[in-house]
Enzyme design. Structure first.
Site, PDB file in Angstrom:
ATOM      1  N   ASP A  23      -7.950   6.619  -4.085  1.00  0.00           N
ATOM      2  CA  ASP A  23      -7.196   5.452  -3.627  1.00  0.00           C
ATOM      3  C   ASP A  23      -8.164   4.492  -2.960  1.00  0.00           C
ATOM      4  O   ASP A  23      -9.089   4.927  -2.256  1.00  0.00           O
ATOM      5  CB  ASP A  23      -6.092   5.844  -2.639  1.00  0.00           C
ATOM      6  CG  ASP A  23      -5.222   4.654  -2.277  1.00  0.00           C
ATOM      7  OD1 ASP A  23      -4.359   4.285  -3.096  1.00  0.00           O
ATOM      8  OD2 ASP A  23      -5.419   4.074  -1.191  1.00  0.00           O
ATOM      9  N   GLU A  25      -8.456   0.701  -0.700  1.00  0.00           N
ATOM     10  CA  GLU A  25      -7.838  -0.411   0.019  1.00  0.00           C
ATOM     11  C   GLU A  25      -8.794  -1.589  -0.097  1.00  0.00           C
ATOM     12  O   GLU A  25     -10.010  -1.426   0.044  1.00  0.00           O
ATOM     13  CB  GLU A  25      -7.582  -0.052   1.487  1.00  0.00           C
ATOM     14  CG  GLU A  25      -6.578   1.077   1.689  1.00  0.00           C
ATOM     15  CD  GLU A  25      -5.189   0.742   1.162  1.00  0.00           C
ATOM     16  OE1 GLU A  25      -4.805  -0.453   1.202  1.00  0.00           O
ATOM     17  OE2 GLU A  25      -4.489   1.666   0.707  1.00  0.00           O
ATOM     18  N   HIS A 181      -0.901   2.956   3.226  1.00  0.00           N
ATOM     19  CA  HIS A 181      -1.915   1.920   3.065  1.00  0.00           C
ATOM     20  C   HIS A 181      -3.190   2.254   3.826  1.00  0.00           C
ATOM     21  O   HIS A 181      -4.004   1.376   4.095  1.00  0.00           O
ATOM     22  CB  HIS A 181      -1.376   0.536   3.437  1.00  0.00           C
ATOM     23  CG  HIS A 181      -0.102   0.208   2.722  1.00  0.00           C
ATOM     24  ND1 HIS A 181      -0.031   0.180   1.345  1.00  0.00           N
ATOM     25  CD2 HIS A 181       1.148  -0.050   3.175  1.00  0.00           C
ATOM     26  CE1 HIS A 181       1.221  -0.100   0.997  1.00  0.00           C
ATOM     27  NE2 HIS A 181       1.947  -0.230   2.077  1.00  0.00           N
ATOM     28  N   ASP A 186      -2.954   7.894   1.570  1.00  0.00           N
ATOM     29  CA  ASP A 186      -2.364   7.672   0.246  1.00  0.00           C
ATOM     30  C   ASP A 186      -2.997   8.554  -0.825  1.00  0.00           C
ATOM     31  O   ASP A 186      -2.312   9.022  -1.745  1.00  0.00           O
ATOM     32  CB  ASP A 186      -2.499   6.202  -0.153  1.00  0.00           C
ATOM     33  CG  ASP A 186      -1.534   5.299   0.609  1.00  0.00           C
ATOM     34  OD1 ASP A 186      -0.753   5.814   1.427  1.00  0.00           O
ATOM     35  OD2 ASP A 186      -1.572   4.074   0.395  1.00  0.00           O
TER      36      ASP A 186
END
Length: 221
Positions: A23, A25, A181, A186
């Site tokens: 994941d 960001e 987030h 996540d």
């Protein structure tokens, strides 16, 4: 053909690919211009019964690359302050070299020839990963450059929902929206969701197949 014992190995379950859950960001939606700010990578393991579980997770806060765009709306959404020194952020190249090292080690231990990214809405994460690899001139990436397992698609099929938080809750996986987030949080929830779907498919008799054709002559892509 592959017998049941051999089927309970990553190299046969996913055609020689080692699944790696990722994941990211970011500071926007454009992998070409927007900063990669955080990445987490969850490695999986499979037991002798063919059940897969989360093994361990790597996590890095990333320094925006030189000239990177920082979209205010994206930063407000994920709550990341790229200028905060307490993030302990590292250069993209440093993070990816460490990720490559650990992924290749796990891939080799699983006797797989390549790793494949698992992510929720995988095209997004794969796009940022590929661009960071290209931007830093990194060679011999363990990751397939375009194939991936998308848990949004898998969850839509297996559970009936494509939103990560709702799919997890429907599957009985704890999900704290206050922690969402964060790449670390996540990624681990995505890993749990992927494992649950794969394991449930096996429990329902979907794997191993009654007869698995030898595809050694087919393309590796």
């Amino acid at each position: 053909m592959t017998d049941i014992c051999d089927a309970n190995k990553f190299k046969h379950r996913f055609r020689g690919y080692f699944p790696v859950v990722i994941d990211v960001e970011t500071a926007g939606f454009n992998a070409n211009t927007d900063a990669l700010l955080e990445i987490a990578v969850s490695l999986l393991k499979m037991n002798s019964d063919g059940v897969i579980v989360l093994d361990r997770t790597l996590h890095f806060n990333i320094e925006p690359f030189e000239g990177a765009n920082l979209e205010p709306a994206a930063l407000a959404f994920n709550g990341i302050d790229p200028t905060n020194p307490l993030r302990g952020a590292v250069d993209e190249k440093v993070a990816f070299l460490e990720i490559f090292k650990e992924v290749k080690k796990a891939q080799k231990a699983a006797d797989c020839h390549r790793s494949i990214i698992v992510a929720h809405n995988a095209a997004f994460d794969l796009g940022f990963v590929n661009k960071a690899i290209e931007r830093n001139g990194l060679k011999r990436s363990p990751f397939h450059p375009f194939a991936s397992f998308d848990t949004a698609t898998l969850a839509g099929l297996a559970i009936g929902h494509t939103v990560l938080a709702k799919a997890c809750k429907m599957a009985g996986i704890d999900f704290d929206n206050k922690e969402a987030h964060s790449a670390l949080y996540d990624t681990e929830r995505t890993a749990e969701l992927f494992c649950l779907i794969v394991n449930r498919w096996k429990a329902l008799g979907g794997w191993p197949l009654a007869a698995v054709e030898d595809d050694s002559d087919s393309t590796s892509e």
